[in-house]
Enzyme design. Structure first.
Site, short mmCIF file in Angstrom:
data_model
loop_
_atom_site.label_atom_id
_atom_site.label_comp_id
_atom_site.label_asym_id
_atom_site.label_seq_id
_atom_site.Cartn_x
_atom_site.Cartn_y
_atom_site.Cartn_z
N ASP A 107 34.08 14.72 3.94
CA ASP A 107 34.94 14.67 2.75
C ASP A 107 36.36 14.18 3.03
O ASP A 107 37.06 13.76 2.11
CB ASP A 107 35.00 16.06 2.07
CG ASP A 107 35.40 17.18 3.04
OD1 ASP A 107 35.74 16.88 4.19
OD2 ASP A 107 35.37 18.36 2.63
N HIS A 108 36.80 14.21 4.27
CA HIS A 108 38.18 13.85 4.59
C HIS A 108 38.36 12.35 4.90
O HIS A 108 39.17 11.68 4.28
CB HIS A 108 38.68 14.63 5.81
CG HIS A 108 39.10 16.04 5.52
ND1 HIS A 108 38.23 17.00 5.05
CD2 HIS A 108 40.29 16.67 5.66
CE1 HIS A 108 38.88 18.15 4.91
NE2 HIS A 108 40.13 17.97 5.27
N ASP A 119 38.07 24.78 8.48
CA ASP A 119 39.06 24.28 7.53
C ASP A 119 39.77 25.48 6.93
O ASP A 119 39.12 26.47 6.55
CB ASP A 119 38.38 23.46 6.43
CG ASP A 119 39.40 22.70 5.62
OD1 ASP A 119 39.55 21.48 5.83
OD2 ASP A 119 40.08 23.33 4.78
N ARG A 167 48.99 21.67 -0.72
CA ARG A 167 50.06 21.53 0.28
C ARG A 167 51.00 20.38 -0.04
O ARG A 167 50.54 19.32 -0.45
CB ARG A 167 49.45 21.29 1.68
CG ARG A 167 48.73 22.50 2.15
CD ARG A 167 48.25 22.42 3.60
NE ARG A 167 47.78 23.74 3.95
CZ ARG A 167 46.75 24.03 4.71
NH1 ARG A 167 46.06 23.04 5.27
NH2 ARG A 167 46.40 25.27 4.93
N SER A 222 47.01 23.93 8.24
CA SER A 222 45.66 23.50 8.58
C SER A 222 45.09 24.24 9.79
O SER A 222 45.82 24.67 10.68
CB SER A 222 45.72 22.01 8.88
OG SER A 222 44.69 21.65 9.77
N ARG A 237 43.30 22.76 11.99
CA ARG A 237 42.93 21.73 12.96
C ARG A 237 43.21 22.18 14.39
O ARG A 237 44.34 22.44 14.77
CB ARG A 237 43.62 20.39 12.64
CG ARG A 237 45.12 20.44 12.69
CD ARG A 237 45.74 19.18 12.10
NE ARG A 237 45.59 19.17 10.65
CZ ARG A 237 46.41 18.55 9.81
NH1 ARG A 237 47.44 17.85 10.27
NH2 ARG A 237 46.22 18.60 8.51
C1 MIC Z 1 44.23 20.41 5.35
O1 MIC Z 1 44.17 20.68 4.15
O2 MIC Z 1 45.27 20.46 6.01
C2 MIC Z 1 42.96 20.02 6.07
C3 MIC Z 1 43.05 18.58 6.40
O3 MIC Z 1 41.84 20.20 5.23
C4 MIC Z 1 42.83 20.90 7.31
C5 MIC Z 1 41.77 20.54 8.24
C6 MIC Z 1 42.08 19.37 9.12
O4 MIC Z 1 43.20 19.20 9.58
O5 MIC Z 1 41.13 18.64 9.39
C7 MIC Z 1 42.70 22.39 7.01
O6 MIC Z 1 43.10 22.82 5.97
O7 MIC Z 1 42.28 23.15 7.89
FE1 SF4 Z 2 40.71 18.48 1.65
FE2 SF4 Z 2 42.30 20.20 2.93
FE3 SF4 Z 2 43.14 18.90 0.75
FE4 SF4 Z 2 41.30 20.75 0.50
S1 SF4 Z 2 43.39 21.04 1.20
S2 SF4 Z 2 41.29 18.74 -0.48
S3 SF4 Z 2 40.11 20.50 2.37
S4 SF4 Z 2 42.61 17.99 2.74
#
Ligand code: MIC
Ligand code: SF4
Length: 643
Positions: A64-65, A119, A379, A537, A539
């Protein structure tokens, strides 16, 4: 036992430790999810553990990313993930199928189950009474291998909801209000549990908006009871038999309680560049907007997009901005299409995109220079949108659509009548592209593109650690600062040597270079940070890539939960200042020695002296016995191989 929903689910899944605040507990994990940006590494780690098939009740691999295929990298990673899912017995949700959290809620979530996801927004499942937690990829890989998930027994923060939301105020505003009261670190160490008569006024997708966005409080997770609304939601998904009731006991005791009367809320908005920078919309109303984005795992359910479409029935979108819709899932897209609402959106001037994270993680949709971007996303950390100096505001679909119509930030109550509509009792499942797990005797070969680099090896911890302070940062540093994302860097998630070039890139373009040079001289890297270091995140690359560059110690005022766990998993020692005032006394570039660090860890000491330019600084070690052994071994994989 005080009888909260949290404690009931924890008790049903407890396989080790005692449910006493501050103690480490081990939980059985029923379900896991991964997304592609963290998933490639999680499956490389799962392979390294060497188990032939996932051992959970259900595991899903989502893409999805990383949806923009500007070269071979993302496309190769998608094929890798599909082959891994087929080989190891997972469901596979391909690109375009939707955002992991939304799809999981629709198709797989079950009240009372535990879900671990790589995630940080995995708590979305809390909207239907799951104990759904975010974690680093390696913890999820361990859970897929049938190992327990370890965490420090959290406290329970009860949020008592009363009343009913007024027109033009919705679930997003509930959590904006909680963030306004508690801040992005207010939930650290807690599970947020919602209770009270106001709960019944919220649908499962409203609740999921709240538990999803609750990740921004720094909480371990958030959870709602499972009630009649949950049963109806599952019935609409054709899964009513998976319903069970879950409620806190009469007189359940919470560690903290907040009263929140829904009827007193008004439309709220988080200003740049933190989700807790919240003010009433009317205070910033009138500012011109360049972009409005409706989508993300927080606010793109059938209800949200129907609301937007019905509001637009008698309006057009302002020509001074772009108005873009990212449906949360194929199910959402199919249902708004069947309802006729997609046509309304297109007619009114919306650009409709595929289902996925898209601009939320800087995968396209970057705003113009200096222009305000209004997003129903979770975010707005600086630069996350892809534009340096961005001005991202976070708001409800109601505020987004009203502002899209007027061209300026608008309190939606100015639009007049609130659209009233009902949602289908039975939805179109939209899961034709979902792949079921293959039988165990499948002969699938894993497909690996050239971008997939092998997992790096790390050394065990020496007796005495010496190095240099390579970076000093302030409070609330996010993992987006440490390991940025976006369309250029995300495709490198399966290649640690390549992605490590971008560590702390937003703060210091030369950081990776300086780390490598220092390591050549035998100086390993230390980072100094403020409060809530590593928020945001999940990550694990924000730990793995610095470790690859030679980072081995972080000394901060306090850590965010998932980041601290990731640091331990990759052998980076998380220390906190015994006296926070010492933060002011240590400078970037200083030489550091930590004599006897290995012994201090293995001997169970809760303090160690860090010698900074010959001056002693006391640091606290807040770690379990298991954590200490993992750190001494140089990381979780080393430890697991040895034990
Ligand atoms: C985000 O919203 O920051 C992400 C991208 O979904 C991350 C995961 C990632 O960095 O791959 C998260 O929320 O954990
Ligand atoms: Fe995707 Fe993270 Fe954004 Fe949710 S918050 S839509 S999982 S990048």
């Amino acid at each position: 036992m005080s009888g909260t929903v949290t404690e009931k689910i924890l008790a049903e899944h407890l396989v080790g430790g005692e449910m006493k605040q501050g103690e480490e507990i081990a939980l059985r994990i029923d379900q896991t999810l991964t997304q592609d940006a963290t998933g490639t590494m999680a499956y490389l780690e799962f392979e390294a553990i060497g188990i032939p098939r996932v051992k959970t009740e259900l595991s899903v691999c989502y893409v999805d990313h990383n949806l923009i295929q500007s070269d071979f990298k993302n496309a190769d990673d998608h094929r890798f993930l599909q082959s891994v899912a087929r080989k190891f017995g997972l469901y596979f949700s391909p690109p375009g199928n939707g955002i992991s959290h939304q799809v999981h809620l629709e198709r797989f979530g079950i009240p009372g189950k535990t879900l671990l996801g790589s995630d940080s927004h995995t708590p979305t499942g809390g909207g239907m009474g799951m104990l759904a937690m975010g974690a680093g990829g390696l913890d999820v890989a361990m859970a897929m291998a049938g190992k327990p998930f370890y965490l420090i027994m959290p406290k329970v923060y009860g949020i008592k909801l009363t009343g009913k939301l007024p027109s033009w105020v919705s679930a997003r505003d509930v959590l904006l209000e909680v963030l306004r009261r508690l801040s992005v670190k207010g939930g650290v160490g807690y599970i947020m549990e919602y209770f009270g008569p106001g709960v019944a006024e919220l649908s499962v997708t409203d609740r999921a908006t709240i538990t999803n966005f609750g990740a921004e409080l720094g909480a371990t997770t958030s959870v709602f009871p499972s009630d009649e609304n949950t049963r109806q939601f599952l019935a609409s998904q054709g899964r009513e038999e998976q319903w069970r009731e879950l409620a806190a006991d009469e007189g359940a005791v919470y560690d903290e309680v907040m009263d929140l009367d829904l009827s007193t809320l008004e439309p709220l908005i988080a200003c740049p560049s933190s989700p807790d920078n919240v003010v009433p919309v009317r205070e910033v109303a009138g500012k011109p907007v360049a972009q409005v984005l409706v989508g993300s795992c927080t606010n793109s359910s059938i209800r949200d997009l129907t609301l937007v479409a019905r509001t637009l029935e008698n309006h057009e979108v302002s020509k001074d901005l772009s108005f873009e819709i990212n449906p949360g899932s194929r199910q959402v897209l199919e249902n708004i299409t069947a309802q006729g609402d997609l046509l309304t959106l297109i007619h009114a001037g919306a650009q409709v995109h595929q289902s996925g994270c898209m601009g939320c993680i800087g995968m396209g949709q970057a705003p113009p220079t200096g222009g305000i971007s209004l997003r129903t996303f979770p975010r707005n950390f600086p630069g996350r949108s892809g534009t340096v100096g961005d001005k991202v505001y976070l708001c409800s679909p109601e505020v987004a659509v009203a502002s899209a119509i007027r061209g300026v930030i608008t309190d939606p109550r100015d639009l007049g009548e609130y659209p009233v509509f009902s949602l289908p009792e039975k939805v179109l499942p939209g899961d034709k592209r979902m792949e079921d797990p293959l039988p165990e005797d499948n002969q699938v070969e894993i497909v690996r593109g050239p971008n997939i680099a092998p997992f790096p090896d790390f050394d065990a911890l020496p007796e005495t650690w010496s190095g240099r302070i390579m970076m000093k940062v302030a409070d609330n540093i996010t993992t987006d600062h440490i390991m940025p994302a976006g369309a250029k860097i995300l495709p490198l998630r399966s290649n640690i040597p390549a992605i490590s070039e971008y560590v702390f890139h937003q703060i210091d373009h030369n950081f990776a270079c300086s780390m490598k040079e220092a390591a050549l001289e035998g100086n390993y890297g230390m980072v100094i940070g403020g409060d809530n270091y590593g928020q945001g995140s999940s990550r694990e690359h924000a730990a793995l890539a610095p470790r690859y560059l030679g980072g081995q110690v972080k000394l901060v005022k306090s850590f965010a939960r998932i980041h601290k766990a990731n640091l331990i998993n990759f052998g980076i020692i998380p220390l906190t200042f015994a006296d926070p005032e010492d933060y002011e006394r240590v400078e970037q570039g200083a030489k550091v020695v930590i004599p006897g660090i290995r012994e201090a860890l293995l001997g169970g000491s809760n303090k160690v002296t860090v010698v900074v330019n010959d001056h002693p600084v006391e640091a606290l070690i807040d770690l379990s016995v298991r954590h200490r052994e993992i750190l001494a071994a140089g990381g979780l994989l080393n430890w697991a191989r040895r034990s």
